[in-house]
Scaffold this active site. Structure first.
Site, PDB file in Angstrom:
ATOM      1  N   SER A  91      22.245 -17.765  41.926  1.00  0.00           N
ATOM      2  CA  SER A  91      22.806 -17.502  40.602  1.00  0.00           C
ATOM      3  C   SER A  91      21.780 -16.943  39.631  1.00  0.00           C
ATOM      4  O   SER A  91      22.149 -16.379  38.603  1.00  0.00           O
ATOM      5  CB  SER A  91      23.407 -18.791  40.019  1.00  0.00           C
ATOM      6  OG  SER A  91      24.515 -19.225  40.794  1.00  0.00           O
ATOM      7  N   GLU A 143      29.250 -13.780  45.008  1.00  0.00           N
ATOM      8  CA  GLU A 143      29.451 -12.815  43.909  1.00  0.00           C
ATOM      9  C   GLU A 143      29.626 -13.540  42.570  1.00  0.00           C
ATOM     10  O   GLU A 143      30.387 -13.107  41.702  1.00  0.00           O
ATOM     11  CB  GLU A 143      30.668 -11.904  44.166  1.00  0.00           C
ATOM     12  CG  GLU A 143      30.746 -11.309  45.550  1.00  0.00           C
ATOM     13  CD  GLU A 143      29.668 -10.302  45.835  1.00  0.00           C
ATOM     14  OE1 GLU A 143      28.862 -10.012  44.938  1.00  0.00           O
ATOM     15  OE2 GLU A 143      29.609  -9.824  46.975  1.00  0.00           O
TER      16      GLU A 143
END
Length: 390
Positions: free
Chosen positions: A144, A369
């Site tokens: 992240s 994603e």
């Protein structure tokens, strides 16, 4: 029983797409029905996928990089691409991932940020499925927070020397070219790395319980020497890889809903044929309540996806709007898959039906994603003007 309606009919979704979009969607739906569905349970169980063979077929269909212009790409609209992703993921998330990584990550990076030499060398064979690409951003300790990446590139004369490790890379062990992001003295830059370059290796990740019909690898760059021309000239800083991720996330907005649709259609068919206490399971109020709630969320998700597709076709789609779609589609899709499993009972845990396979796959789609939490923070920043990432 009375006449039934699909979610698409309930929401009149067909009225919102063009004849051309419908034709493209139906072509891919037939391909998935003929080529993917008869084999996908076996591929999933074996943890193997005939990637090269499927890539050539998908190239012949024209869906690899279909939303890009020139260099053998179809130049189709974003909404059409989204509908293709929905149909592919209705078959399996791994198939949609193959197409997304090829077209929206590797090919898009080269198309948007590469030199003319990069584009001419790689995009035509990638569009045809004759060459496979992967996208190296995520690292073992940095998912992240890509700004913390440790992979680095240093100058050595006119060359670059890349060293580091990437993780969870779709298509990594079968790719012909990798787009790799690395830290340099000039910030984060992207590099086009042929996978036969000395020092590059991509061991496949085994023992997955999700996205089993997909090739996932680690990328190891052990002092990989590249010429100066390997750098993507138009990408500087995190805006480059994040721009690529937004392209891939857009496909997920549609794709995850395909998995949800397949689960719901399976559950409805099962409930109509399964008898419980001398009545069809579909005739019980609790079952109908479950089906109605899932249909509502699926239809709402498809309406949002189509709206975002139209915005993207007008070049008006913003990153926070992509986060809205990704967060909603995947969160609702995994909830639908889990609820459908309850309708199928014990049959819901077998590969005879697609529900548990979709549910397992969506566990990965939920976090790749951009995790749900990261997309919540993107939306929260848009609403409040305050960043809460740190």
């Amino acid at each position: 029983m009375a006449q039934t309606q699909s979610v698409a009919e309930l929401f009149a979704l067909e009225s919102l797409i063009s004849d051309e979009e419908r034709q493209i969607r139906d072509t891919v739906r037939r391909y998935a029905a003929d080529r993917i569905r008869p084999h996908i349970a076996d591929w999933f169980e074996a943890g193997r996928l005939p990637v090269r063979e499927l890539a050539r077929e998908l190239g012949e269909l024209g869906v690899l990089g279909m939303h890009l212009d020139g260099y053998g790409c179809a130049g189709m609209a974003a909404t059409a691409y989204g509908l293709v992703c929905l149909e592919l993921e209705a078959a399996d998330s791994g198939i949609r991932s193959l197409v997304s990584v090829q077209g929206s990550l590797a090919m898009f990076a080269i198309h948007r940020y590469g030199s003319e030499e990069h584009k001419q060398r790689w995009l035509p064979p990638m569009a045809a499925g004759e060459a496979l690409g992967c996208f190296g951003l995520t690292e073992p300790d940095f998912g992240s927070n890509p700004a913390g990446m440790r992979t680095h590139a240093r100058r050595d004369g006119d060359d670059w020397i890349l060293h580091g490790t990437k993780m969870w890379i779709t298509n990594g062990s079968v790719a012909d070219v990798a787009v790799v992001w690395a830290r340099t003295d000039d910030g984060i830059r992207g590099f086009v790395v042929p996978t036969d370059t000395p020092g590059f290796s991509a061991p496949e990740i085994e023992h997955k319980l999700s996205l089993r019909a997909s090739v996932t690898a680690e990328l190891v760059l052990d002092d990989v020497r590249l010429p100066a021309s390997a750098m993507l000239p138009e990408a500087r800083g995190l805006s480059g890889p994040l721009g690529c991720l937004n392209e891939a996330r857009f496909g997920i907005v549609f794709g995850a809903l395909g998995a949800a649709r397949d689960c719901l259609e399976t559950a409805i068919d099962y409930a109509r044929s399964r008898e419980v206490f001398d009545r069809p399971l579909a005739a019980f109020q609790l079952t109908q309540a479950k089906l109605a709630d899932m249909a509502l969320e699926l239809g709402k998700g498809q309406l949002l996806a189509l709206h975002l597709g139209r915005l993207k076709d007008r070049h008006a789609l913003r990153p926070e709007q992509v986060s809205l779609g990704k967060l909603n589609s995947v969160r609702e899709a995994i909830a639908i898959a889990r609820e459908c499993r309850t309708i199928l009972g014990a049959n819901g845990i077998t590969l005879e039906y697609p529900v548990i396979r979709h549910a397992n796959n969506l566990e990965s789609v939920l976090t790749y994603e951009g995790t749900s939490e990261m997309h919540q923070l993107v939306i929260g920043q848009a609403l409040t003007g305050s960043s809460a990432f740190r």
